[in-house]
Design an enzyme around this catalytic site. Structure first.
Site, PDB file in Angstrom:
ATOM      1  N   CYS A  92       0.934  -1.175   0.082  1.00  0.00           N
ATOM      2  CA  CYS A  92       0.012   0.093  -0.110  1.00  0.00           C
ATOM      3  C   CYS A  92       0.902   1.539   0.070  1.00  0.00           C
ATOM      4  CB  CYS A  92      -0.878   0.057   1.029  1.00  0.00           C
ATOM      5  SG  CYS A  92      -2.032  -1.390   1.291  1.00  0.00           S
ATOM      6  N   HIS A 367      -9.396   3.443  -2.062  1.00  0.00           N
ATOM      7  CA  HIS A 367      -7.860   2.979  -1.548  1.00  0.00           C
ATOM      8  C   HIS A 367      -7.109   2.444  -2.853  1.00  0.00           C
ATOM      9  CE1 HIS A 367      -4.172   2.052  -0.155  1.00  0.00           C
ATOM     10  NE2 HIS A 367      -4.535   0.856   0.817  1.00  0.00           N
ATOM     11  N   CYS A 397      -0.064   2.639   6.551  1.00  0.00           N
ATOM     12  CA  CYS A 397       0.267   1.292   7.147  1.00  0.00           C
ATOM     13  C   CYS A 397       0.517   0.449   5.869  1.00  0.00           C
ATOM     14  CB  CYS A 397      -0.850   0.768   8.009  1.00  0.00           C
ATOM     15  SG  CYS A 397      -2.438   0.413   7.501  1.00  0.00           S
TER      16      CYS A 397
END
Length: 411
Positions: A92, A367, A397
């Site tokens: 991510c 996202h 994160c």
């Protein structure tokens, strides 16, 4: 140490990440990032012939997102063939990591101009399409450490921290409300451009498609937990469930309370974004006025079962490098992978919640994995300029127990 300057930033709207339904699902991911490059160049702040490298974060590098998407996007955009490009993956954090690498290049003097960002077409290349899972199916590693899916980790964090379902839903509601206000007031407009069909030139998406401005607390409360059945799945070497594997590492939790839902977790979307970074030499010689500079960058590893708690310590690391305290930051962009991540970071750093995700986050907006970090970066830059504030910290994160943070200073 020489500075890394931010010249410009753009992004696509986020489209729903459903095949055949999302507005961007008909656009090849190479073409999606190629349009980012075209939009950047059209703003007239740099010449593509001067770009030393293009760095693109992509999580699922397979199929249409394989074959070094970055290089093919450069070619599709019609940029000079001399412009090199690389694709990278830090899960991510990939888009923000690409910016870090670009900033390192221009800050060290090995480059004068870099374009860095990310892309993810989750409708065309679904999450997990590369088949690697969390650990690449490494049986030996699993004997040492069995990593659980992020949804289990998020619920474990909520359990250990004692967060209630109401607290998690309140983060989600605020994200939806802030995003709705930002869209209504045009706060995303400085960086946003319309995506077009590459064959017909017709506009396919002009604004973020995922937010639900009519979201209510009652509606959120009615949603069922998303990871209960997953936690009951037996996958361990002795038939342990995922919940049991996580509790073996954190026995003090006693039982995992599954509280995260589709409403208080990040959404699946398509999108792309990029930032233009320049060296001091380039800025001086071209007479360009930068929009901002990168003041500090950091990455950090944390315990890989709990996995999602790195934003707080990695932010502290970046703050130390910048000689700052958490209270010195005007705006925080904490990626809303799950509500529990945002709450845990706010609590750990004692952050004023009114400074966090003021224009919504990934719960409301979605996202797009490899693109998200670059999108958050551009959103923070626009908001600093809109409000006249000075500093922003972007943190995320990352799967496998990592975190990334960037401190941005408006000029």
């Amino acid at each position: 140490m020489p500075s890394s300057y931010v010249i410009d930033a753009v992004r696509t709207p986020r489209g729903r990440g459903k095949a055949g339904k999302g507005a961007l699902s008909g656009i090849h991911p190479q073409e999606l990032f190629a349009q980012v490059l075209t939009a950047l160049q059209a703003r007239g702040r740099f010449d593509a012939r001067n770009v030393d490298d293009v760095m693109v974060g992509i999580v699922s590098q397979v199929g249409e997102q394989g074959a070094n998407l970055a290089r093919n996007a450069v070619l599709s955009a019609g940029w000079p063939q001399e412009v090199s490009a690389v694709s990278l993956n830090r899960f991510c954090g990939s888009g923000l990591q690409a910016i870090h690498f670009g900033a390192m290049g221009v800050g060290s003097g090995t480059m004068d101009l870099a374009v860095a960002g990310g892309v993810e077409s989750m409708s065309r290349v679904p999450m997990g399409a590369d088949g690697g899972g969390q650990d690449g199916d490494n049986k030996h590693l699993r004997e040492r450490l069995f990593q659980v899916p992020q949804g289990i980790s998020a619920d474990l964090i909520a359990t250990l921290e004692g967060f209630s379902r109401e607290e998690l839903d309140a983060v989600a509601l605020r994200s939806q409300q802030n995003a709705a206000r930002a869209i209504e007031e045009g706060r995303f407009s400085p960086s946003l451009f319309a995506v077009k069909d590459p064959f017909t030139g017709a506009v396919v998406l002009e604004r973020d498609e995922f937010p639900r401005p009519d979201t209510t607390a009652a509606g959120l409360a009615a949603l069922k937990p998303a990871f209960t059945a997953l936690g009951e799945t037996a996958v361990g070497p002795k038939g342990e469930t995922l919940d049991q594997l996580a509790l073996a590492v954190y026995p003090r939790a006693k039982a995992i309370h599954h509280l995260h839902t589709a409403g208080n977790s990040s959404g699946i979307v398509d999108g792309a974004a990029a930032v233009v970074l320049a060296s001091e030499r380039y800025v001086r010689e071209k007479g360009i006025r930068p929009r901002a500079r990168i003041r500090a960058m950091a990455t950090l590893g944390t315990e890989p079962v709990l996995m999602l708690t790195a934003p707080a310590p990695v932010s502290q690391k970046a703050l130390r490098l910048a000689g700052m305290q958490a209270g010195d930051i005007d705006l925080w962009e904490i990626n809303e992978a799950f509500s529990g991540v945002v709450l845990q970071t706010i609590r750990a750093l004692n952050i004023d919640p009114d400074r966090v995700n003021v224009n919504g986050g990934s719960i409301a907006l979605g996202h797009p994995l490899g693109a998200t970090g670059a999108m958050l970066f551009g959103t923070a830059l626009d908001e600093l300029e809109r409000t006249g504030k000075q500093t922003a910290l972007i943190t995320m994160c990352i799967g496998g127990g990592q975190g990334i943070a960037t401190i941005l200073e408006r000029l």
